[in-house]
Design an enzyme around this catalytic site. Structure first.
Site, PDB file in Angstrom:
ATOM      1  N   GLY A  12       0.789  -1.235   0.000  1.00 46.88           N
ATOM      2  CA  GLY A  12       0.000   0.000   0.000  1.00 46.88           C
ATOM      3  C   GLY A  12       0.813   1.272   0.000  1.00 46.88           C
ATOM      4  N   SER A  13       2.026   1.224  -0.560  1.00 40.16           N
ATOM      5  CA  SER A  13       2.810   2.468  -0.565  1.00 40.16           C
ATOM      6  C   SER A  13       2.165   3.516  -1.471  1.00 40.16           C
ATOM      7  CB  SER A  13       4.268   2.215  -0.966  1.00 40.16           C
ATOM      8  OG  SER A  13       4.372   1.828  -2.311  1.00 40.16           O
ATOM      9  N   ASN A  14       1.530   3.082  -2.558  1.00 39.18           N
ATOM     10  CA  ASN A  14       0.813   4.047  -3.401  1.00 39.18           C
ATOM     11  C   ASN A  14      -0.429   4.575  -2.690  1.00 39.18           C
ATOM     12  OD1 ASN A  14       1.945   4.399  -6.288  1.00 39.18           O
ATOM     13  ND2 ASN A  14       2.188   2.215  -5.868  1.00 39.18           N
ATOM     14  N   LEU A  84      -4.889  -7.149  -6.629  1.00 36.62           N
ATOM     15  CA  LEU A  84      -4.466  -8.301  -7.428  1.00 36.62           C
ATOM     16  C   LEU A  84      -5.591  -9.173  -7.974  1.00 36.62           C
ATOM     17  CD1 LEU A  84      -1.288  -9.389  -5.449  1.00 36.62           C
ATOM     18  CD2 LEU A  84      -1.456  -8.031  -7.546  1.00 36.62           C
ATOM     19  N   LEU A  86      -9.134 -10.010 -10.104  1.00 36.16           N
ATOM     20  CA  LEU A  86      -9.938  -9.525 -11.216  1.00 36.16           C
ATOM     21  C   LEU A  86     -11.282  -9.073 -10.657  1.00 36.16           C
ATOM     22  CD1 LEU A  86      -9.540  -9.368 -14.286  1.00 36.16           C
ATOM     23  CD2 LEU A  86     -10.845 -11.494 -14.457  1.00 36.16           C
ATOM     24  N   ASN A 101      -6.327   2.604 -12.756  1.00 35.04           N
ATOM     25  CA  ASN A 101      -5.342   1.625 -12.285  1.00 35.04           C
ATOM     26  C   ASN A 101      -3.948   2.146 -12.605  1.00 35.04           C
ATOM     27  OD1 ASN A 101      -4.321  -0.875 -11.282  1.00 35.04           O
ATOM     28  ND2 ASN A 101      -4.108  -1.632 -13.384  1.00 35.04           N
ATOM     29  N   HIS A 103      -0.095   0.606 -13.481  1.00 32.19           N
ATOM     30  CA  HIS A 103       0.604  -0.629 -13.839  1.00 32.19           C
ATOM     31  C   HIS A 103       2.096  -0.317 -13.976  1.00 32.19           C
ATOM     32  CE1 HIS A 103       0.816  -4.701 -15.402  1.00 32.19           C
ATOM     33  NE2 HIS A 103       1.756  -4.244 -16.214  1.00 32.19           N
ATOM     34  N   ASP A 144      -6.244  -4.554 -18.518  1.00 30.22           N
ATOM     35  CA  ASP A 144      -5.078  -3.700 -18.793  1.00 30.22           C
ATOM     36  C   ASP A 144      -5.208  -2.954 -20.119  1.00 30.22           C
ATOM     37  OD1 ASP A 144      -3.656  -4.096 -16.469  1.00 30.22           O
ATOM     38  OD2 ASP A 144      -2.444  -5.738 -17.236  1.00 30.22           O
ATOM     39  N   GLU A 173       5.868   6.021  -9.565  1.00 28.23           N
ATOM     40  CA  GLU A 173       4.454   5.876  -9.179  1.00 28.23           C
ATOM     41  C   GLU A 173       4.084   6.866  -8.084  1.00 28.23           C
ATOM     42  OE1 GLU A 173       3.539   1.234 -10.170  1.00 28.23           O
ATOM     43  OE2 GLU A 173       4.176   1.685  -8.137  1.00 28.23           O
TER      44      GLU A 173
END
Ligand code: GRF
Length: 191
Positions: A12-14, A84, A86, A101, A103, A144, A173
């Site tokens: 969860g750093s983002n 992670l 779907l 999202n 990536h 994606d 990021e």
């Protein structure tokens, strides 16, 4: 006020950077963290930041529990940050062009099934790429493949291993995700 939920499965750093960025923002707020792994670092981070955290299982995700929670919390914008699983198609369709999202590669390269975390960086290194980067994109039913909103590049340096490249990508990021989310959220004209 635009109400955002962050979906995350890992450290969860983002999510942390996003919570900090919007902690006293006049136009948008992180109203909820949603996580599918009780032991994930993001749960503690939410707690430390005083942001409500909703935990759910894979079965609950499939049964619509997360979708009901997001709707009940009045969420305008859903932000995926290292999530992670779907997502069910119904959930994606319930936030059309309202789901972002991030990536850790320059999509369309190194995206799709199995391409997450160090798998991405290892594939980039194995292919002998000279550069990699990040992609921030809208989420649609084809995962994606949603419209790209932003990309930033970094070099792949001689001697890099997956960890070194991941560190460079994470720095990108953290620098850009909060800014791009802010730009997008403030352009929504809802809330
Ligand atoms: C990031 O590299 C992001 O691009 C990917 O998952 C990772 C999550 O890292 N989708 P963190 O949990 O935010 O540290």
């Amino acid at each position: 006020m635009i109400r955002m939920a962050i979906l995350a499965s890992g450290s969860g750093s983002n999510a942390q950077k996003l919570m900090e960025h919007f902690s006293s923002h006049p136009g948008a707020e992180v109203a909820l963290i949603a996580c599918d792994r009780p032991g994930a670092g993001v749960v503690q981070r939410a707690w430390d930041m005083g942001v409500p955290c909703f935990l759910f299982s894979g079965a609950e995700l499939r049964e619509g529990t997360l979708q009901r929670e997001l709707a009940g919390a009045g969420i305008d914008l859903v932000i995926l940050a290292g999530f992670l699983r779907l997502l069910p198609v119904d959930l994606v369709r319930a936030w059309p062009d309202r789901m972002l999202n991030i990536h850790p590669s320059l999509l369309p390269k190194y995206g799709g099934k199995g391409m997450y975390g160090n798998h991405v960086h290892e594939a980039v290194l194995a292919a002998g790429e000279k550069e990699s980067g990040i992609t921030i994109h809208l989420v649609n039913e084809r995962y994606d493949e949603g419209r790209v909103l932003f990309q930033a590049k970094c070099p792949v340096l001689p001697g890099d291993d997956a960890g070194a490249l991941a560190g460079r990508i994470h720095a990108l990021e953290h620098a850009y995700y909060p800014r791009i989310v802010e730009e997008f959220a403030l352009g929504l004209g809802v809330g």
